[in-house]
Each structure stands twice: as C-alpha cells, then as structure tokens.
Design a protein around this motif. Structure first.
Motif, short mmCIF file in Angstrom:
data_model
loop_
_atom_site.label_atom_id
_atom_site.label_comp_id
_atom_site.label_asym_id
_atom_site.label_seq_id
_atom_site.Cartn_x
_atom_site.Cartn_y
_atom_site.Cartn_z
N GLY A 21 -7.37 7.62 21.36
CA GLY A 21 -8.17 8.16 20.27
C GLY A 21 -8.19 7.30 19.02
O GLY A 21 -8.57 7.75 17.94
N VAL A 22 -7.81 6.04 19.16
CA VAL A 22 -7.72 5.12 18.02
C VAL A 22 -9.12 4.65 17.61
O VAL A 22 -9.93 4.30 18.46
CB VAL A 22 -6.83 3.91 18.38
CG1 VAL A 22 -6.94 2.81 17.32
CG2 VAL A 22 -5.38 4.37 18.55
N ASP A 23 -9.37 4.63 16.31
CA ASP A 23 -10.63 4.09 15.79
C ASP A 23 -10.42 3.04 14.70
O ASP A 23 -11.35 2.42 14.22
CB ASP A 23 -11.53 5.20 15.27
CG ASP A 23 -10.93 5.97 14.09
OD1 ASP A 23 -9.81 5.64 13.63
OD2 ASP A 23 -11.58 6.91 13.61
N THR A 24 -9.17 2.83 14.30
CA THR A 24 -8.83 1.93 13.21
C THR A 24 -7.67 1.04 13.63
O THR A 24 -6.66 1.53 14.12
CB THR A 24 -8.45 2.74 11.95
OG1 THR A 24 -9.57 3.57 11.59
CG2 THR A 24 -8.08 1.83 10.79
N LEU A 25 -7.83 -0.27 13.40
CA LEU A 25 -6.80 -1.23 13.78
C LEU A 25 -6.24 -1.91 12.54
O LEU A 25 -6.99 -2.38 11.68
CB LEU A 25 -7.38 -2.29 14.71
CG LEU A 25 -8.10 -1.78 15.96
CD1 LEU A 25 -8.60 -2.96 16.79
CD2 LEU A 25 -7.21 -0.86 16.77
N VAL A 26 -4.93 -1.99 12.48
CA VAL A 26 -4.22 -2.77 11.47
C VAL A 26 -3.68 -3.98 12.23
O VAL A 26 -2.82 -3.84 13.09
CB VAL A 26 -3.09 -1.95 10.81
CG1 VAL A 26 -2.27 -2.83 9.88
CG2 VAL A 26 -3.67 -0.75 10.08
N ARG A 43 -2.95 -9.55 5.18
CA ARG A 43 -2.89 -10.92 4.64
C ARG A 43 -1.49 -11.51 4.72
O ARG A 43 -1.32 -12.66 5.11
CB ARG A 43 -3.37 -10.93 3.19
CG ARG A 43 -3.15 -12.25 2.48
CD ARG A 43 -3.56 -12.22 1.02
NE ARG A 43 -4.98 -12.14 0.84
CZ ARG A 43 -5.81 -13.19 0.97
NH1 ARG A 43 -5.33 -14.37 1.27
NH2 ARG A 43 -7.10 -13.05 0.78
N ASP A 44 -0.48 -10.75 4.37
CA ASP A 44 0.90 -11.26 4.39
C ASP A 44 1.58 -10.99 5.74
O ASP A 44 2.78 -11.23 5.88
CB ASP A 44 1.72 -10.71 3.23
CG ASP A 44 1.72 -9.19 3.14
OD1 ASP A 44 0.72 -8.55 3.52
OD2 ASP A 44 2.73 -8.62 2.67
N GLY A 45 0.81 -10.57 6.72
CA GLY A 45 1.34 -10.31 8.06
C GLY A 45 0.65 -11.14 9.13
O GLY A 45 0.77 -10.84 10.32
N ALA A 72 -10.02 -18.30 7.86
CA ALA A 72 -10.15 -17.22 8.83
C ALA A 72 -10.20 -15.86 8.14
O ALA A 72 -10.97 -14.98 8.55
CB ALA A 72 -8.99 -17.28 9.82
N LEU A 73 -9.39 -15.65 7.11
CA LEU A 73 -9.44 -14.38 6.39
C LEU A 73 -10.82 -14.15 5.79
O LEU A 73 -11.39 -13.05 5.92
CB LEU A 73 -8.37 -14.34 5.29
CG LEU A 73 -6.93 -14.27 5.75
CD1 LEU A 73 -5.98 -14.41 4.56
CD2 LEU A 73 -6.64 -12.99 6.52
N VAL A 83 -6.03 -6.79 3.54
CA VAL A 83 -5.14 -5.98 2.70
C VAL A 83 -3.72 -6.54 2.73
O VAL A 83 -3.37 -7.32 3.61
CB VAL A 83 -5.12 -4.51 3.18
CG1 VAL A 83 -6.51 -3.89 3.08
CG2 VAL A 83 -4.58 -4.38 4.61
N ASP A 84 -2.92 -6.11 1.77
CA ASP A 84 -1.51 -6.49 1.80
C ASP A 84 -0.75 -5.48 2.66
O ASP A 84 -1.29 -4.45 3.08
CB ASP A 84 -0.93 -6.58 0.38
CG ASP A 84 -0.99 -5.28 -0.39
OD1 ASP A 84 -1.09 -4.19 0.21
OD2 ASP A 84 -0.92 -5.34 -1.63
#
Length: 182
Positions: free
Chosen positions: A109-114, A142-144, A156-157, A169-170
């Motif tokens: 049911g995932v719709d958002t990826l971090v 960004r920091d990951g 790339a970002l 995002v941070d």
C-alpha cells in the motif's frame, strides 16, 4: 500517504570497497537513524542492492563488482535488515528493473518513497526515475545519499528535482515523512 524507506546499494563494495563513494561513511549514520525512525513509525524498510551475475552487461563498464554471494554484495553491518524488512537484489542501476519492487510496494500500500543510498548520480538517480514513472511520491534525502564527487551529487539532486519532481529534503524532514508528519 503511506511511506517506505528505500536504501539503495549500501553494500561493502560501494561503502568500503573499490567503487566506494568518498562520502559513504558519512551517510551511514544518517541512514541508520532513518531506519530507526521507520521502524518506530512502522514504515517499511526496503534495501535494493547490487547482486550481479558474472555476465551482467554493467560489468563491462565497471568491472566485476558486488557479485551474488560475494562479501562485497553484503549490506554493511550498521544497516543490516531485521526480520520483516525486505532486500531486493538488482542487476541493473534501477531498484525497480526486474526486481519485483513495484509489486511489493503496491502490495504494502506504499505510495511515497524516502530514498537514501549510493550513488546519487547512478543507482539512486535511476531508481528515482523509475519511481516517478511508476507514480510514487519521491523524497530524496540530501544528507543520506552520496556520489563519486560533490559535482555528481549536486547534478543528480538537481536532475531528480527538476526532471522527476522529487522533493530534496534533509534527514529531519525525511523522518517526518516516514512518520506521516509531513
């Protein structure tokens, strides 16, 4: 919104091996904290990792790396998955290509990826591109994430932001997304 944490290629080859990112060690604790947040908020934790066969096309460019069953293809100790988390082996840059990742995310049911991991300008970029085409909301930490150089990283970002609509995002904001506070 149902988020999942995606960790790209945090294997020995890219963190401490021949094809390591100079910034790899710096992102390990960031990703570790995000794993802890995802676990506490019950968001799925998913690793997509290079697991090559000796005849894979990509090896012509990069040489043998992260071969199935090799020590280089193991996820670094600090980020080891626990029971109930998922690992998808991949033979291509994208975590979506021929891995079953999209089906698993939909079943969850995932719709958002971090998205976190290595290398910002290669496997992270291609995974985010496919996530866009599969219709996911995408946040890149960004920091990951890290690349071979700061130039590759920044390029790339910006590309993921402008071409794929990814939100850059941070890690603090990423933690809020994982817990549904964003």
């Amino acid at each position: 919104m149902k988020p999942a944490l995606i960790i790209v290629d945090m294997v020995h080859e890219f963190v401490r091996g021949r094809l390591r990112s100079p910034q790899a060690e710096q992102i390990v604790p960031v990703i570790r904290r995000l794993i802890d947040v995802a676990r506490s908020c019950k968001a799925p934790v998913i690793h997509v990792v290079d697991r090559h066969l000796p005849f894979d096309h990509e090896l012509k460019l990069w040489g043998p790396h992260s071969l199935v069953g090799s020590p280089e293809s193991r996820i670094v100790e600090e980020l080891q998955p626990v029971e109930g988390e998922y690992v998808f082996g991949k033979r291509f840059y994208s975590g979506f290509r021929d891995t079953g990742l999209d089906n698993a995310l939909r079943d969850l049911g995932v719709d958002t990826l971090v998205v976190t991991g290595i290398h910002t300008h290669i496997c992270v970029l291609h995974t985010v591109g496919d996530a866009f085409y599969h219709g996911y909301n995408v946040y890149v930490v960004r920091d990951g994430v890290a690349a071979f150089s700061e130039r590759d990283h920044e390029y790339a970002l910006e590309y993921m932001k402008s071409v794929y609509g990814a939100k850059i995002v941070d890690s603090a904001t990423a933690a809020d997304v994982l817990c549904g506070r964003q």
